[in-house]
Design a protein around this motif. Structure first.
Motif, PDB file in Angstrom:
ATOM      1  N   LEU A  29     -12.927 100.637 -36.454  1.00  0.00           N
ATOM      2  CA  LEU A  29     -11.945 101.651 -36.073  1.00  0.00           C
ATOM      3  C   LEU A  29     -11.331 101.381 -34.705  1.00  0.00           C
ATOM      4  O   LEU A  29     -10.284 101.948 -34.376  1.00  0.00           O
ATOM      5  CB  LEU A  29     -12.594 103.032 -36.111  1.00  0.00           C
ATOM      6  N   SER A  30     -11.962 100.518 -33.912  1.00  0.00           N
ATOM      7  CA  SER A  30     -11.383 100.109 -32.633  1.00  0.00           C
ATOM      8  C   SER A  30     -10.638  98.782 -32.770  1.00  0.00           C
ATOM      9  O   SER A  30     -10.139  98.246 -31.779  1.00  0.00           O
ATOM     10  CB  SER A  30     -12.489  99.973 -31.575  1.00  0.00           C
ATOM     11  N   PHE A  31     -10.601  98.226 -33.998  1.00  0.00           N
ATOM     12  CA  PHE A  31      -9.878  97.001 -34.322  1.00  0.00           C
ATOM     13  C   PHE A  31     -10.424  95.777 -33.604  1.00  0.00           C
ATOM     14  O   PHE A  31      -9.703  94.819 -33.362  1.00  0.00           O
ATOM     15  CB  PHE A  31      -8.371  97.172 -34.059  1.00  0.00           C
ATOM     16  N   ARG A  32     -11.713  95.813 -33.263  1.00  0.00           N
ATOM     17  CA  ARG A  32     -12.375  94.570 -32.872  1.00  0.00           C
ATOM     18  C   ARG A  32     -12.662  93.740 -34.131  1.00  0.00           C
ATOM     19  O   ARG A  32     -12.758  92.520 -34.058  1.00  0.00           O
ATOM     20  CB  ARG A  32     -13.660  94.871 -32.100  1.00  0.00           C
ATOM     21  N   LEU A  33     -12.818  94.424 -35.252  1.00  0.00           N
ATOM     22  CA  LEU A  33     -12.798  93.787 -36.568  1.00  0.00           C
ATOM     23  C   LEU A  33     -11.533  94.265 -37.259  1.00  0.00           C
ATOM     24  O   LEU A  33     -11.337  95.463 -37.454  1.00  0.00           O
ATOM     25  CB  LEU A  33     -14.027  94.176 -37.387  1.00  0.00           C
ATOM     26  N   LEU A  34     -10.658  93.338 -37.628  1.00  0.00           N
ATOM     27  CA  LEU A  34      -9.351  93.683 -38.174  1.00  0.00           C
ATOM     28  C   LEU A  34      -9.376  93.766 -39.697  1.00  0.00           C
ATOM     29  O   LEU A  34     -10.201  93.119 -40.340  1.00  0.00           O
ATOM     30  CB  LEU A  34      -8.320  92.635 -37.759  1.00  0.00           C
ATOM     31  N   PRO A  35      -8.472  94.554 -40.281  1.00  0.00           N
ATOM     32  CA  PRO A  35      -8.329  94.537 -41.737  1.00  0.00           C
ATOM     33  C   PRO A  35      -8.123  93.110 -42.233  1.00  0.00           C
ATOM     34  O   PRO A  35      -7.291  92.366 -41.719  1.00  0.00           O
ATOM     35  CB  PRO A  35      -7.068  95.397 -41.971  1.00  0.00           C
ATOM     36  N   GLY A  36      -8.926  92.730 -43.213  1.00  0.00           N
ATOM     37  CA  GLY A  36      -8.855  91.378 -43.752  1.00  0.00           C
ATOM     38  C   GLY A  36      -9.883  90.424 -43.182  1.00  0.00           C
ATOM     39  O   GLY A  36     -10.134  89.360 -43.762  1.00  0.00           O
ATOM     40  N   ASP A  37     -10.491  90.771 -42.031  1.00  0.00           N
ATOM     41  CA  ASP A  37     -11.529  89.913 -41.458  1.00  0.00           C
ATOM     42  C   ASP A  37     -12.705  89.793 -42.418  1.00  0.00           C
ATOM     43  O   ASP A  37     -13.115  90.776 -43.042  1.00  0.00           O
ATOM     44  CB  ASP A  37     -12.030  90.482 -40.125  1.00  0.00           C
ATOM     45  N   ARG A  38     -13.259  88.580 -42.490  1.00  0.00           N
ATOM     46  CA  ARG A  38     -14.394  88.328 -43.363  1.00  0.00           C
ATOM     47  C   ARG A  38     -15.591  87.855 -42.546  1.00  0.00           C
ATOM     48  O   ARG A  38     -15.427  87.214 -41.503  1.00  0.00           O
ATOM     49  CB  ARG A  38     -14.039  87.265 -44.409  1.00  0.00           C
ATOM     50  N   PHE A  39     -16.775  88.171 -43.032  1.00  0.00           N
ATOM     51  CA  PHE A  39     -18.007  87.749 -42.367  1.00  0.00           C
ATOM     52  C   PHE A  39     -19.149  87.828 -43.365  1.00  0.00           C
ATOM     53  O   PHE A  39     -19.028  88.443 -44.422  1.00  0.00           O
ATOM     54  CB  PHE A  39     -18.296  88.625 -41.138  1.00  0.00           C
ATOM     55  N   SER A  40     -20.253  87.207 -43.005  1.00  0.00           N
ATOM     56  CA  SER A  40     -21.430  87.200 -43.865  1.00  0.00           C
ATOM     57  C   SER A  40     -22.520  88.097 -43.289  1.00  0.00           C
ATOM     58  O   SER A  40     -22.487  88.459 -42.108  1.00  0.00           O
ATOM     59  CB  SER A  40     -21.964  85.769 -44.009  1.00  0.00           C
ATOM     60  N   GLU A  41     -23.487  88.415 -44.128  1.00  0.00           N
ATOM     61  CA  GLU A  41     -24.643  89.175 -43.649  1.00  0.00           C
ATOM     62  C   GLU A  41     -25.378  88.405 -42.553  1.00  0.00           C
ATOM     63  O   GLU A  41     -25.862  88.998 -41.584  1.00  0.00           O
ATOM     64  CB  GLU A  41     -25.590  89.474 -44.819  1.00  0.00           C
ATOM     65  N   SER A  42     -25.440  87.102 -42.711  1.00  0.00           N
ATOM     66  CA  SER A  42     -26.153  86.283 -41.720  1.00  0.00           C
ATOM     67  C   SER A  42     -25.484  86.360 -40.355  1.00  0.00           C
ATOM     68  O   SER A  42     -26.167  86.414 -39.321  1.00  0.00           O
ATOM     69  CB  SER A  42     -26.207  84.825 -42.186  1.00  0.00           C
ATOM     70  N   GLU A  43     -24.152  86.360 -40.327  1.00  0.00           N
ATOM     71  CA  GLU A  43     -23.436  86.451 -39.048  1.00  0.00           C
ATOM     72  C   GLU A  43     -23.722  87.773 -38.351  1.00  0.00           C
ATOM     73  O   GLU A  43     -23.932  87.813 -37.135  1.00  0.00           O
ATOM     74  CB  GLU A  43     -21.936  86.287 -39.289  1.00  0.00           C
ATOM     75  N   ILE A  44     -23.722  88.860 -39.126  1.00  0.00           N
ATOM     76  CA  ILE A  44     -24.005  90.172 -38.538  1.00  0.00           C
ATOM     77  C   ILE A  44     -25.455  90.239 -38.079  1.00  0.00           C
ATOM     78  O   ILE A  44     -25.755  90.767 -37.002  1.00  0.00           O
ATOM     79  CB  ILE A  44     -23.711  91.301 -39.547  1.00  0.00           C
ATOM     80  N   ALA A  45     -26.359  89.707 -38.864  1.00  0.00           N
ATOM     81  CA  ALA A  45     -27.773  89.722 -38.496  1.00  0.00           C
ATOM     82  C   ALA A  45     -27.998  88.969 -37.188  1.00  0.00           C
ATOM     83  O   ALA A  45     -28.763  89.413 -36.319  1.00  0.00           O
ATOM     84  CB  ALA A  45     -28.603  89.110 -39.620  1.00  0.00           C
ATOM     85  N   GLU A  46     -27.316  87.838 -37.034  1.00  0.00           N
ATOM     86  CA  GLU A  46     -27.462  87.057 -35.804  1.00  0.00           C
ATOM     87  C   GLU A  46     -26.870  87.817 -34.615  1.00  0.00           C
ATOM     88  O   GLU A  46     -27.472  87.866 -33.539  1.00  0.00           O
ATOM     89  CB  GLU A  46     -26.758  85.713 -35.955  1.00  0.00           C
ATOM     90  N   ARG A  47     -25.718  88.402 -34.826  1.00  0.00           N
ATOM     91  CA  ARG A  47     -25.079  89.154 -33.751  1.00  0.00           C
ATOM     92  C   ARG A  47     -25.929  90.339 -33.309  1.00  0.00           C
ATOM     93  O   ARG A  47     -26.062  90.630 -32.127  1.00  0.00           O
ATOM     94  CB  ARG A  47     -23.707  89.649 -34.219  1.00  0.00           C
ATOM     95  N   MET A  48     -26.513  91.046 -34.265  1.00  0.00           N
ATOM     96  CA  MET A  48     -27.276  92.257 -33.974  1.00  0.00           C
ATOM     97  C   MET A  48     -28.754  91.967 -33.693  1.00  0.00           C
ATOM     98  O   MET A  48     -29.512  92.897 -33.418  1.00  0.00           O
ATOM     99  CB  MET A  48     -27.178  93.233 -35.159  1.00  0.00           C
ATOM    100  N   ASP A  49     -29.133  90.691 -33.798  1.00  0.00           N
ATOM    101  CA  ASP A  49     -30.527  90.309 -33.596  1.00  0.00           C
ATOM    102  C   ASP A  49     -31.432  91.131 -34.521  1.00  0.00           C
ATOM    103  O   ASP A  49     -32.386  91.783 -34.090  1.00  0.00           O
ATOM    104  CB  ASP A  49     -30.939  90.497 -32.135  1.00  0.00           C
ATOM    105  N   ALA A  50     -31.087  91.109 -35.802  1.00  0.00           N
ATOM    106  CA  ALA A  50     -31.808  91.915 -36.798  1.00  0.00           C
ATOM    107  C   ALA A  50     -32.014  91.090 -38.057  1.00  0.00           C
ATOM    108  O   ALA A  50     -31.360  90.069 -38.268  1.00  0.00           O
ATOM    109  CB  ALA A  50     -31.014  93.177 -37.127  1.00  0.00           C
ATOM    110  N   SER A  51     -32.930  91.552 -38.885  1.00  0.00           N
ATOM    111  CA  SER A  51     -33.127  90.904 -40.173  1.00  0.00           C
ATOM    112  C   SER A  51     -32.007  91.328 -41.118  1.00  0.00           C
ATOM    113  O   SER A  51     -31.255  92.271 -40.844  1.00  0.00           O
ATOM    114  CB  SER A  51     -34.480  91.302 -40.766  1.00  0.00           C
TER     115      SER A  51
END
Length: 245
Positions: A29-51
């Motif tokens: 909602l702050s447009f740091r992630l834009l409509p159409g942006d793609r990513f994987s679960e692994s990328e988010i897990a690495e960013r958030m330091d989570a499983s």
């Protein structure tokens, strides 16, 4: 009673999933992630330091809320910003708050109505020197103002539904509290709404409430369009991949 180890693990995972959900929702909602942006679960897990388990929980919750769509061969994608959806949520919010004002003006309200109206009057009907000037703080007070009005109407299901709507539009509503002019107007308009409610002037109170919410919605839409345009321009100038840092 203490939780056993599996229960504690589950609770921690759920709390982490909620934090990931909140962060990603704000990014969208702050447009740091834009409509159409793609990513994987692994990328988010690495960013958030989570499983990946709490990450997956958060992503599927965002999908259910309409912010993401899953691409089984290419990960996740941010949906196009849905202005129509927010218009519908605002419309429903208006219906609930107009009914709350009707009940408060006609005396067909809950037992805490007088207490709530006094509380709100003491907070909003104050001289400029006593007004808060921090946007984030006024935003929280503003949401409480509207929620308390509905609560004072005395219908628990109305209160529950209204709170759910407020939660769903909360991040984008923050955009209405970035300019000092809007903060001043919030104080002035809340005070006028309360004055008409306390006087039992139903038509005037509802008209003021409607104008107040419509003005806020228009400001949010304007700021959102501006932010989206800026974000797209920055994306064109930078890498063609989603920003997950």
């Amino acid at each position: 009673m203490q939780l056993n180890q599996p229960a504690r693990t589950t609770a921690r995972r759920e709390n982490l999933a909620e934090r990931i959900h909140s962060q990603l929702k704000e990014d969208i909602l702050s447009f740091r992630l834009l409509p159409g942006d793609r990513f994987s679960e692994s990328e988010i897990a690495e960013r958030m330091d989570a499983s990946r388990t709490p990450v997956r929980q958060a992503l599927y919750q965002l999908e259910r809320e309409g912010y993401l769509e899953v691409r089984f061969r290419s990960g996740w994608q941010v949906r196009a910003f849905d202005f129509a959806r927010f218009e519908e949520l605002y419309e429903l919010r208006i219906v609930l708050e107009m009914e709350a004002v009707r009940r408060l003006c006609t005396g067909d309200s809950g037992p805490v109505a007088h207490e709530v109206l006094t509380e709100l009057h003491d907070l909003w009907a104050v001289p400029p020197a006593q007004r808060h000037t921090q946007g984030d703080h006024v935003f929280m007070l503003d949401e409480r103002f509207h929620c308390r009005l509905v609560e004072a109407a005395g219908n628990s299901e109305m209160t529950r539904l209204h709170a759910d709507i407020c939660e769903r539009i909360r991040v984008i509503r923050k955009l209405d509290f970035e300019r000092a002019e809007r903060l001043e107007k919030t104080y002035q308009e809340h005070a006028m709404i309360l004055q008409q409610i306390n006087a039992g002037n139903l038509q005037a109170a509802q008209q003021l409430l409607l104008e107040h919410i419509e003005a806020s919605k228009a400001e949010v839409r304007k700021v959102t369009l501006h932010m989206l345009q800026q974000a797209r321009q920055q994306a064109l100038q930078g890498p063609e991949t989603a920003t997950l840092s």
